[in-house]
Design an enzyme around this catalytic site. Structure first.
Site, PDB file in Angstrom:
ATOM      1  N   HIS A 188      -7.019  -5.010  -7.161  1.00 17.97           N
ATOM      2  CA  HIS A 188      -8.220  -4.418  -6.570  1.00 17.97           C
ATOM      3  C   HIS A 188      -9.488  -4.965  -7.219  1.00 17.97           C
ATOM      4  CE1 HIS A 188      -5.898  -0.701  -4.889  1.00 17.97           C
ATOM      5  NE2 HIS A 188      -5.702  -1.803  -4.193  1.00 17.97           N
ATOM      6  N   ARG A 220      -2.767  -8.206  -0.593  1.00 19.54           N
ATOM      7  CA  ARG A 220      -2.194  -6.895  -0.308  1.00 19.54           C
ATOM      8  C   ARG A 220      -0.913  -7.016   0.516  1.00 19.54           C
ATOM      9  NH1 ARG A 220      -5.466  -2.581   2.527  1.00 19.54           N
ATOM     10  NH2 ARG A 220      -3.781  -1.260   1.744  1.00 19.54           N
ATOM     11  N   ASN A 235      -0.460   1.378   6.115  1.00 21.66           N
ATOM     12  CA  ASN A 235      -0.761   0.052   6.675  1.00 21.66           C
ATOM     13  C   ASN A 235      -1.682   0.091   7.887  1.00 21.66           C
ATOM     14  OD1 ASN A 235       1.065  -0.834   4.753  1.00 21.66           O
ATOM     15  ND2 ASN A 235       2.753  -1.043   6.194  1.00 21.66           N
ATOM     16  N   HIS A 238       2.668  -4.855   0.003  1.00 29.73           N
ATOM     17  CA  HIS A 238       3.201  -3.964   1.029  1.00 29.73           C
ATOM     18  C   HIS A 238       4.503  -4.496   1.619  1.00 29.73           C
ATOM     19  CE1 HIS A 238      -0.306  -1.115   1.688  1.00 29.73           C
ATOM     20  NE2 HIS A 238      -0.697  -1.909   0.713  1.00 29.73           N
TER      21      HIS A 238
END
Length: 329
Positions: free
Chosen positions: A190, A59, A91, A63
């Site tokens: 995911h 992740r 976040n 991000h």
């Protein structure tokens, strides 16, 4: 709803075309030939200690790269003069495993001081998280510099919410020259990991302000989530993003087809748009094609660059302290 700023994205895409051409496999073959091996060894140890590290580290690349390119700006701590990206809405209380990147950086610095950027470490560590979780392997392009600043404002403006629908996600990804197939494949990250009740409580009790649960949810699955995430309960309780949260596979897409997606932004890829639904259905039947598309999407994601000046940080959490003769390129 987040607002798109096309002129920002257009600038980013121009810079991407320039900067990505400078990235190459084996970039550290002379300056730090053991870099990729060291990163994988540390990631393996981290995942043995805490299996969730795989999803958390993966992740971090998303991000970081979506906000002004893959420059490790996400890793910078706040300072009295800068509000960093760690406190952004998408976040805060959500991103984890920054300490794993610290551990990787320390090991790489011990072997090759000042040679390997934190931005490249993120790219390598994310790849290794996928591989060690049972997913595909690929050759990463390296040669990034670390940013000199971070932007809370940009992160809040750009990063999608768990409430995002398929149409919004298609528009967002298209702004980065990422296709619908890229969107669906990268959402397959995911396949591993967990999400917080905070991210789905609206789906269970007040979808789109209706006062009712999301209709695109298997009733048995919804009952399970009701028990996990009761109204007024602890929003930090976590649930699996798919039925095999420690294994990188195509179960995520099978779950979406069966209306057992955890996040609204996941389930909408099947239930909310004909174009994304077709890709979800295909990946649910063909894991090999999912793996191939995921690798292609990760490479494209890694190519996103701002083109701004940078450095190789000694500590991923802070920019280097100026020294005589210090300069950035």
């Amino acid at each position: 709803m987040h607002q798109l700023y096309p002129f920002v994205f257009s600038f980013l895409l121009v810079q991407t075309a320039i900067a990505s051409s400078q990235l190459q496999p084996g970039f550290y073959s002379q300056t730090c030939p053991e870099a990729e091996l060291i990163v994988r060894q540390v990631m393996r140890r981290a995942m043995i200690r805490e299996p969730r590290s795989a999803a958390s580290v993966m992740r971090l690349q998303f991000h970081d790269c979506f906000v002004n390119g893959c420059d490790a700006s996400l890793l910078l701590d706040d300072t009295p003069y800068m509000d960093g990206e760690k406190q952004a809405l998408s976040n805060i209380n959500s991103l984890r495993s920054f300490e794993v990147i610290d551990e990787v950086k320390e090991a790489v610095e011990s072997a090759c001081p000042g040679a390997v950027s934190c931005a490249d470490i993120l790219i390598m560590a994310a790849r290794d998280a996928v591989v060690l979780g049972g997913g595909p392997n690929w050759e990463v392009k390296l040669g990034r510099k670390d940013s000199l600043t971070a932007s809370l404002e940009d992160s809040n403006r750009i990063m999608p919410s768990p409430r995002a629908n398929a149409s919004y996600l298609i528009e967002l990804f298209n702004s980065y020259n990422l296709s619908i197939t890229d969107l669906v494949a990268l959402s397959g990250s995911h396949s591993i990991g967990k999400g917080r009740c905070f991210s789905i409580v609206f789906r269970l009790y007040n979808q789109s302000g209706t006062g009712h649960p999301d209709l695109n949810m298997d009733p048995v699955y919804r009952e399970m989530l009701d028990r996990l995430c009761p109204l007024g309960g602890d929003g930090n309780v976590t649930g699996a993003l798919d039925a095999t949260p420690r294994l990188f596979d195509n179960q995520y897409f099978k779950d979406l087809v069966n209306e057992r997606g955890f996040l609204n932004s996941d389930q909408t890829l099947y239930s909310g748009n004909d174009q994304t639904r077709k890709v979800v259905q295909h990946f649910s039947r063909n894991q090999e094609d999912f793996f191939s598309a995921f690798v292609e999407g990760m490479v494209k994601l890694g190519d996103l660059q701002s083109g701004q000046a940078g450095e190789i940080r000694k500590n991923c959490r802070e920019v280097n302290k100026p020294t005589p003769g210090h300069f950035v390129i």
